[in-house]
Enzyme design. Sequence first.
Site, PDB file in Angstrom:
ATOM      1  N   LYS A 123      22.837 -34.855-121.787  1.00 31.28           N
ATOM      2  CA  LYS A 123      22.491 -33.390-122.033  1.00 31.28           C
ATOM      3  C   LYS A 123      20.957 -33.407-122.075  1.00 31.28           C
ATOM      4  O   LYS A 123      20.213 -33.697-122.795  1.00 31.28           O
ATOM      5  CB  LYS A 123      22.913 -32.740-123.410  1.00 31.28           C
ATOM      6  CG  LYS A 123      22.592 -31.492-123.565  1.00 31.28           C
ATOM      7  CD  LYS A 123      23.461 -30.792-124.675  1.00 31.28           C
ATOM      8  CE  LYS A 123      23.196 -29.309-125.111  1.00 31.28           C
ATOM      9  NZ  LYS A 123      23.917 -28.858-126.190  1.00 31.28           N
ATOM     10  N   GLY A 136      17.403 -26.552-117.072  1.00 31.29           N
ATOM     11  CA  GLY A 136      18.083 -27.888-117.305  1.00 31.29           C
ATOM     12  C   GLY A 136      17.803 -29.106-118.220  1.00 31.29           C
ATOM     13  O   GLY A 136      18.342 -29.997-118.129  1.00 31.29           O
ATOM     14  N   ARG A 193      26.065 -37.722-124.708  1.00 29.64           N
ATOM     15  CA  ARG A 193      27.101 -37.275-125.697  1.00 29.64           C
ATOM     16  C   ARG A 193      28.223 -38.064-125.310  1.00 29.64           C
ATOM     17  O   ARG A 193      28.451 -38.366-123.998  1.00 29.64           O
ATOM     18  CB  ARG A 193      27.383 -35.718-125.352  1.00 29.64           C
ATOM     19  CG  ARG A 193      26.340 -34.924-125.753  1.00 29.64           C
ATOM     20  CD  ARG A 193      26.321 -33.674-125.893  1.00 29.64           C
ATOM     21  NE  ARG A 193      27.062 -32.844-124.538  1.00 29.64           N
ATOM     22  CZ  ARG A 193      27.256 -31.505-124.694  1.00 29.64           C
ATOM     23  NH1 ARG A 193      27.124 -30.697-125.830  1.00 29.64           N
ATOM     24  NH2 ARG A 193      27.641 -30.833-123.629  1.00 29.64           N
ATOM     25  N   ASP A 269      33.467 -20.789-123.851  1.00 28.32           N
ATOM     26  CA  ASP A 269      32.782 -21.949-123.051  1.00 28.32           C
ATOM     27  C   ASP A 269      32.386 -23.002-124.135  1.00 28.32           C
ATOM     28  O   ASP A 269      32.192 -24.160-123.660  1.00 28.32           O
ATOM     29  CB  ASP A 269      31.430 -21.670-122.348  1.00 28.32           C
ATOM     30  CG  ASP A 269      30.286 -20.861-122.633  1.00 28.32           C
ATOM     31  OD1 ASP A 269      30.886 -19.790-123.265  1.00 28.32           O
ATOM     32  OD2 ASP A 269      29.579 -21.320-122.959  1.00 28.32           O
ATOM     33  N   ASP A 279      29.189 -28.662-128.334  1.00 26.47           N
ATOM     34  CA  ASP A 279      28.080 -27.676-127.968  1.00 26.47           C
ATOM     35  C   ASP A 279      27.154 -27.298-129.339  1.00 26.47           C
ATOM     36  O   ASP A 279      27.217 -26.059-129.564  1.00 26.47           O
ATOM     37  CB  ASP A 279      28.182 -26.463-127.018  1.00 26.47           C
ATOM     38  CG  ASP A 279      28.282 -27.056-125.769  1.00 26.47           C
ATOM     39  OD1 ASP A 279      28.521 -28.336-125.488  1.00 26.47           O
ATOM     40  OD2 ASP A 279      28.310 -26.243-124.777  1.00 26.47           O
TER      41      ASP A 279
HETATM   42  P1  AMP Z   1      25.335 -22.352-124.829  1.00 27.23           P
HETATM   43  O1  AMP Z   1      25.812 -21.223-125.195  1.00 27.23           O
HETATM   44  O2  AMP Z   1      24.058 -23.140-125.152  1.00 27.23           O
HETATM   45  O3  AMP Z   1      26.507 -23.647-124.792  1.00 27.23           O
HETATM   46  O4  AMP Z   1      25.079 -22.383-123.129  1.00 27.23           O
HETATM   47  C1  AMP Z   1      25.525 -21.406-122.300  1.00 27.23           C
HETATM   48  C2  AMP Z   1      25.337 -21.697-120.860  1.00 27.23           C
HETATM   49  O5  AMP Z   1      23.982 -21.789-120.555  1.00 27.23           O
HETATM   50  C3  AMP Z   1      25.821 -23.058-120.554  1.00 27.23           C
HETATM   51  O6  AMP Z   1      26.251 -22.766-119.177  1.00 27.23           O
HETATM   52  C4  AMP Z   1      24.601 -23.935-120.416  1.00 27.23           C
HETATM   53  O7  AMP Z   1      24.949 -24.901-119.535  1.00 27.23           O
HETATM   54  C5  AMP Z   1      23.727 -23.118-119.866  1.00 27.23           C
HETATM   55  N1  AMP Z   1      22.202 -23.381-120.348  1.00 27.23           N
HETATM   56  C6  AMP Z   1      21.494 -23.544-121.977  1.00 27.23           C
HETATM   57  N2  AMP Z   1      20.454 -23.930-121.895  1.00 27.23           N
HETATM   58  C7  AMP Z   1      20.269 -24.201-120.312  1.00 27.23           C
HETATM   59  C8  AMP Z   1      18.930 -24.831-119.874  1.00 27.23           C
HETATM   60  N3  AMP Z   1      17.739 -25.194-120.615  1.00 27.23           N
HETATM   61  N4  AMP Z   1      18.999 -25.099-118.586  1.00 27.23           N
HETATM   62  C9  AMP Z   1      20.019 -24.669-117.877  1.00 27.23           C
HETATM   63  N5  AMP Z   1      21.104 -24.213-118.237  1.00 27.23           N
HETATM   64  C10 AMP Z   1      21.259 -24.049-119.623  1.00 27.23           C
HETATM   65 MG    MG Z   2      27.843 -24.442-124.117  1.00 26.79          MG
END
Ligand code: AMP
Ligand code: MG
Length: 518
Positions: A123, A136, A193, A269, A279
């Site tokens: 991650k 990312g 992870r 998600d 997450d």
């Molecule tokens: P989360 O609510 O943190 O689980 O993230 C929601 C969505 O945003 C997921 O699709 C994650 O992969 C994406 N995401 C969160 N932070 C980043 C990041 N720094 N770069 C790319 N995608 C992100």
């Molecule tokens: Mg997530």
Amino acid sequence: MISIAEKEFENVFTQTFEGDDSGDRTPRQTPGKLYSKAVPTPVAAPRLVGWSTDLAEKLEINYPSPAEVEILAGNKITSSMNPYAACYAGHQFGNWAGQLGDGRAITLGEWGSKNGIFELQLKGAGPTAYSRHADGRAVLRSSVREYLMSEAMHHLGVPTTRALALVSTGDKVLRDMFYNGNPEYEPGAIVTRVAPSFLRFGNFELLAAQRETEKLRKLVDWTIDRFFPQFMEEEDRILKWFQEVVEKTAFLMSEWQRVGFVHGVMNTDNMSILGLTIDYGPFSFLDNYDHNFTPNTTDLPGRRYAFGNQPSIGYWNLGRLANALSLLFEETEGLENVLESYEKIFWDHYYGMMSRKLGFEKVGKQEKELNSRFEKVLSVIQPDMTIFYRLLADVPPEVNPQAIKDHFRNSFYQDLSPNQEDLFTTLITDYSKMRKNNNLSEEATRDLMNRTNPRIILRNYLLHQAIEELEKGEDELFLRLQEAMAQSYAPSGFDDFIKKRPSWAETKAGCSMLSCSS
Ligand code: AMP
Ligand code: MG
């Protein structure tokens, strides 16, 4: 024991399902695909900060050499790995959000061991087709939080994904932590992870939304075959499996309530199909007992994901999953019945769990009534949840009001009003009477309570201090926290970690409230 560099990884998921194999990481929609290949982006100067020996033993994996740390940092992949980002969708804060996907998590492959097969995922390993506008990457502070907390939850006995390694990258990551237009560079990190699967409700929702009925059926069958094989031969296996997902989710919600865990972002998600905590973002344990507490600043207007709402959000999220699965049914009555069974299953788990917190094995009318009284009174008094329940185990018999106040003083965040004192001492007096009639001995009662109520939890202010020190290059507190978390129920040790949240931490970012910026 085997080295990560030498291991033959399996790639059953990518071999089974159709993905986008182009390796293109330009952000885009990938309709009909379950994943996109994504090679991790190299980092400048990887350094191993954390290693979970406990998990490594379970996976039969060696402590990594510097060359193997390069793998954990995404700088190298081995020939048997087929790294990919999974594609999924989800409902965020109650609204359909469409395609999301692993924007910064990359699965390296599947690791077989005598304890089963596990996905290994990095991650923060760089952009994927699903990174949308983001980079990312992950910052050290959020990575430390996920690394320590997922292992802490495991040791608390709560179903969870786990973390094998924490690597600092030597690269800087730009983040607007307060969403106030003042972004700053922060150190970056990557967490390895581990889980049998990172499949989420959102993986199923995605295919349903795309009307990919056959792909959805195939994913469901594969999930059942691999993770719920006991239902594979059943004619109504999808319903039986969904019933099991309902069961696991209800149990997880009850477990979060047991230890006072608030996830903070229960979007679909972020709901594991295996019923794991997944997450870790702006999570928190409860300090003071407040059902309305949400740790997520983004959640503040509605408090959708507040502590007390989690069980009903679990149900709402299962409803979204049922809706996705309905594509596979001619009529939905069976699905609806299973979904509606959630309430009873949850309450059965919940009352059993709450009774054990109070030291009772029985879950009769009397115990349930007492539980409800405890909830009401604790919500008014708002003592420190963790400290309170450990003190409750040691409540002296034949206790008088003054002795009650003295006994619990250390769990209070403020002086009690005369009215509150009265409520509280009456409750504890009634409780100690009931406890005298308990079918368990005093010793067995205390033992049951101390197995149900943790003594040490990973408080946000402790995490905050450990992160500040790590950012200065000191890892003493971090390592002590890691050690302490493996002993959450132990009767003694690490006394400095069982203090209430100090007043300086009440309003400080990262100590009570957190943003999603990570
Ligand atoms: P989360 O609510 O943190 O689980 O993230 C929601 C969505 O945003 C997921 O699709 C994650 O992969 C994406 N995401 C969160 N932070 C980043 C990041 N720094 N770069 C790319 N995608 C992100
Ligand atoms: Mg997530």
